[in-house]
Scaffold this active site. Structure first.
Site, PDB file in Angstrom:
ATOM      1  CD  GLU A 129      -2.834   1.357   0.309  1.00 41.21           C
ATOM      2  OE1 GLU A 129      -3.747   0.542   0.242  1.00 41.21           O
ATOM      3  OE2 GLU A 129      -2.715   2.302  -0.503  1.00 41.21           O
ATOM      4  CE  LYS A 205       5.584   7.489  -5.812  1.00 43.36           C
ATOM      5  NZ  LYS A 205       5.739   8.918  -5.443  1.00 43.36           N
TER       6      LYS A 205
END
Lengths: 358, 358
Positions: A129, A205
């Protein structure tokens, strides 16, 4: 009592210690305790350095095998950074049937497919996460909150450094160079800021998020980095402002005719929309689904405690639920839209600068 | 193949049918299928009306007991609205060991504690993501993504109707009365709009969120509804604008010295912050945690498909994970900060109108 080990005791590793110490009650409750006991024990800290003055100085080891051979350690937190050593340690830990939680985008991007498969084969979890959006819950919601949707687009402000620089330039007071110096002074930008400024950090990302929503492993080399922010001029920002736009560096993953378009570029974002209101080092991720429409997640994309909050949440998720790792095959090239077929909407500013719009 | 029943085939109930039909592939994959088969079958629709022209017209029943006695139905979707009948049906379904998923804030607010206990006693789930914030994932993240935090504040734009009206008034073109008429024309406001305009709808929703973060059942009567938007004047909006603020109706749940402050009131929100950029019928919820700082969730707070997206996601969560219902005891009065101790920060506008600021 659950025992964990932390690999790499830098800014995030130390944050993990702080978050566990300061939230003992919530953590104990989440793990079925009464709220007074210590439920997560940091048994080992692996680092090259010693930390004699730190309260956990006596937990430091320089020998990874010590952690590997201790069966009481069920979760290994990898906050080392860098790809290759982090990969070797993570893989060994997973093979020793320890779950691994990481904040390290390089290793997830470069070796995520291998590590997910290793975790699945060994019946343990691999969670990450904190590797995108710092403290913002984004990976968990993408996996668990959009089952009833096909996600057709993600557009994110995923790099705090460049967003800080663009924010300062928008205020009219600083050039890019001055804003970068200010970001470095505040510790927001690294000494070598190229990965941020040139869009490669954002590409890494968005490749992680794209792999999740498209259910295929997509390494960051498949993301077209059109450009970062190095060519954004103060004049462009002023002209865009007059036309009702803010300039933001966006990473985009979009389904176009059943194929994935993946790019990073500075975009004109309409003022008064949510993404235009994301300032300084904050991050935001806009997710568009077939049923839900647009949903935006916003928060601190970096920083010791926010990032550690996401890491510790993953540790607790592992201890509560033992989520199964899910392998996904690499995207074949036919799934990826080639850049010459992108057909993006563009606007030319009065000074001739050209920008994409969402 | 999983069989479900829908109680109440209005806007949301029909949306549940649409979402299941249109997202067959994602749903099948989420439930471990290959993506081609039908995995969720709507076996019954309970309604007073018949729907002879609807593709599922043959599933309509007027006899709830038929659903109750069919052991193949594992999840009951309650999209009836209203509290008392919805409560009776939900309780009976839970007692028959069927999980219940609802979009109905009234029943969650009024009977949530009883229904959670009933679900826990019968080993089934009671989920209600769609009862707050429509399609925005908020309840699931609050339960699962902030373990390593104490949540110290939630501030939300939780009512789309009033936000639409304030947005229209801010554009300078409409009075409150005109904007309300426009909202009614577009189907955003009910014929009797008092629950929205006077803040009671927001109070119900913040009481549901507060019960989760404070781990105590808090019915909406414990929320101090200071006022809704009926006294907000166009002049106030213009004056606030000059001072750098937007006026938003916020519902707030905040920890103050270990006690809970719960209120609904129009607030001055600084321009260029995320909450100030939430326009029209959109909702947003700002969550502040000890480690993570401020995180914001934004999206469509109402509407057939977004709300149904949240309902169907809950159904899939039930079928995948069978999440255990968790009882919580009612908050004792000592935990609730009395309104006379609120000590809110206020700003007086040049025309004498007084507003809170966060």
């Amino acid at each position: 009592m659950f025992h964990i080990a932390i690999l790499g005791f830098g800014v995030i590793g130390k944050g993990v210690y702080e978050v566990i110490k300061n939230n003992r009650e919530s953590i104990a409750k989440a793990l079925g305790g009464t709220g007074t006991e210590e439920t997560i024990n940091i048994k080992y800290i692996l680092d090259k350095l010693d930390f004699p003055d730190h309260p956990l100085g006596d937990r430091v080891t320089h020998v990874f095998e010590q952690i590997l051979m201790d069966d009481s350690v069920s979760v290994v937190v990898e906050t080392m950074g860098g790809a290759d050593a982090a990969f070797r340690f993570s893989k060994a830990a997973l093979e020793a049937k320890k779950s691994v939680v990481t904040s390290n985008k390089e290793v997830v991007d470069k070796y995520g497919d291998v590590l997910m498969r290793t975790a699945a084969e060994n019946g343990v979890s691999y969670l990450f996460e904190a590797s995108v959006g710092g403290g913002i819950p984004i990976i968990h919601p993408l996996k668990r909150c959009f089952y009833a949707n096909q996600i057709t687009r993600i557009a994110g402000i995923l790099n705090g450094t460049t967003n800080f620089i663009l924010s300062k330039m928008s205020e009219g007071s600083m050039t890019l160079k001055e804003a970068l110096a200010e970001a470095q002074r505040r510790g927001y930008a690294e000494a070598d800021p190229r990965a941020d400024l040139e869009g490669y950090d954002s590409a890494r990302k968005i490749s992680i998020l794209a792999s999740i929503i498209f259910d295929r492993y997509i390494p960051f080399e498949k993301v077209k980095v059109i450009e970062g922010i190095t060519h954004v001029k103060q004049e462009d920002i002023a002209l865009a402002d007059k036309l009702g736009f803010t300039i933001k560096l966006l990473a985009v993953a979009e389904l176009v005719g059943g194929r994935a378009k993946l790019l990073v570029a500075p975009h004109l974002v309409e003022k008064c929309t949510l993404l235009s209101a994301v300032n300084d080092v904050y991050n935001a991720i806009s997710v568009t689904g077939t049923a839900v429409g647009e949903v935006v997640f916003y928060g601190q994309g970096a920083g010791s405690l926010p990032t550690a909050s996401a890491v510790v949440n993953d540790v607790i998720e592992v201890l509560r639920e033992h989520p199964k790792a899910k392998c996904c095959a690499p995207a074949d090239d036919g799934f990826l839209l080639p850049p010459d077929a992108f057909d993006d909407k563009k606007i030319t500013l009065p000074n001739g600068s050209v920008y994409r719009v969402l």
